[in-house]
Design a protein around this motif. Structure first.
Motif, PDB file in Angstrom:
ATOM      1  N   GLN A 130       0.831  -1.199   0.000  1.00 48.04           N
ATOM      2  CA  GLN A 130       0.000   0.000   0.000  1.00 48.04           C
ATOM      3  C   GLN A 130       0.870   1.255   0.000  1.00 48.04           C
ATOM      4  N   ALA A 131       1.977   1.222   0.753  1.00 49.07           N
ATOM      5  CA  ALA A 131       2.894   2.363   0.799  1.00 49.07           C
ATOM      6  C   ALA A 131       3.488   2.640  -0.588  1.00 49.07           C
ATOM      7  N   VAL A 132       3.867   1.577  -1.289  1.00 41.67           N
ATOM      8  CA  VAL A 132       4.396   1.742  -2.646  1.00 41.67           C
ATOM      9  C   VAL A 132       3.335   2.352  -3.556  1.00 41.67           C
ATOM     10  N   ASN A 133       2.112   1.853  -3.471  1.00 43.12           N
ATOM     11  CA  ASN A 133       1.035   2.370  -4.326  1.00 43.12           C
ATOM     12  C   ASN A 133       0.795   3.855  -4.076  1.00 43.12           C
ATOM     13  N   ILE A 134       0.876   4.257  -2.812  1.00 40.06           N
ATOM     14  CA  ILE A 134       0.680   5.677  -2.485  1.00 40.06           C
ATOM     15  C   ILE A 134       1.846   6.509  -3.003  1.00 40.06           C
ATOM     16  N   ALA A 135       3.068   6.025  -2.807  1.00 36.10           N
ATOM     17  CA  ALA A 135       4.251   6.781  -3.229  1.00 36.10           C
ATOM     18  C   ALA A 135       4.271   7.015  -4.731  1.00 36.10           C
TER      19      ALA A 135
END
Length: 235
Positions: A130-135
């Motif tokens: 999820q962090a990657v998708n947001i970044a």
């Protein structure tokens, strides 16, 4: 053999077709008993030991009982059910089948009952992914020293801090302090912090990172260039 049986048989011996049907129907439905208990023309009490063939009702009593029984038959509610009537039954099943059924079902019959099929819920997306998708949403945002938002720009630790704040994590806005959050791992997974002295990035998987890397330059998605970095897992 009961008084009810004696009265019914006696009535059929002394009454016509209409009276016979009324008396039998009333006797079968229990109407004759209530009539004996309440009518002013009640039949006299009978000894069960008396032979049935000798039990007689006088004409007045028979006419009274016949009239009451006939009225009861006329007033009774009749329910008719079609021969081909069907009763639907709902069944909760897992999956469906055709050509065969449970015991008692016809060969090759298709069930019309609604089927409830169990469907497994998809696995939740890991926090790191999820962090990657947001970044990835912030690619192109300009590097600004001390920046920690899309509107103000990002520096390296500001990007990591902002991304994880969207997932409910409060991280420090300092590359040195980020080394102490979570725990260190040997093999990185998406979302892990790629730490080197003075710089941090977000591991995106497959040897790629997302980073705010130089003043005036946009946030980028690129191959991991760090030599022997430390991988920090936040979750």
């Amino acid at each position: 053999m009961t008084p009810l049986t004696i009265l019914a048989r006696t009535a059929t011996e002394n009454a016509g077709n209409v009276a016979r049907r009324g008396a039998l129907a009333a006797a079968a439905g229990g109407v004759l008993i209530s009539t004996i208990a309440t009518t002013a023309h009640a039949a006299p009490a009978m000894d069960l030991k008396t032979d049935v063939k000798t039990a007689k009702l006088n004409t007045a009593d028979l006419q009274s009982l016949t009239a009451v029984a006939k009225q009861a038959v006329v007033n009774s509610r009749t329910v008719t059910v079609p021969i081909n009537a069907k009763m639907p039954i709902e069944m909760e099943v897992l999956g469906t089948s055709s050509g065969s059924g449970a015991a008692g079902e016809g060969e090759g019959e298709e069930s019309t009952a609604p089927a409830v099929v169990s469907v497994d819920a998809p696995d939740p997306v890991p926090v790191g992914q999820q962090a990657v998708n947001i970044a990835l949403n912030y690619l192109g945002i300009t590097y600004v020293w001390g920046g920690a938002s899309p509107s103000a720009g990002f520096d390296c630790s500001g990007l990591v801090q902002y991304v994880y704040s969207q997932l409910g994590y409060s991280l420090p806005h300092s590359s040195g302090a980020l080394l102490g959050v979570g725990y260190q791992v040997t093999y990185p997974e998406p979302g892990d912090i790629v730490w080197t002295p003075g710089h941090v990035a977000i591991y995106a998987g497959d040897g790629m990172i997302i980073e705010a890397w130089a003043a005036g330059m946009p946030v980028r998605y690129t191959e991991m260039w760090q030599n022997s970095p430390t991988f920090v897992r936040v979750t």
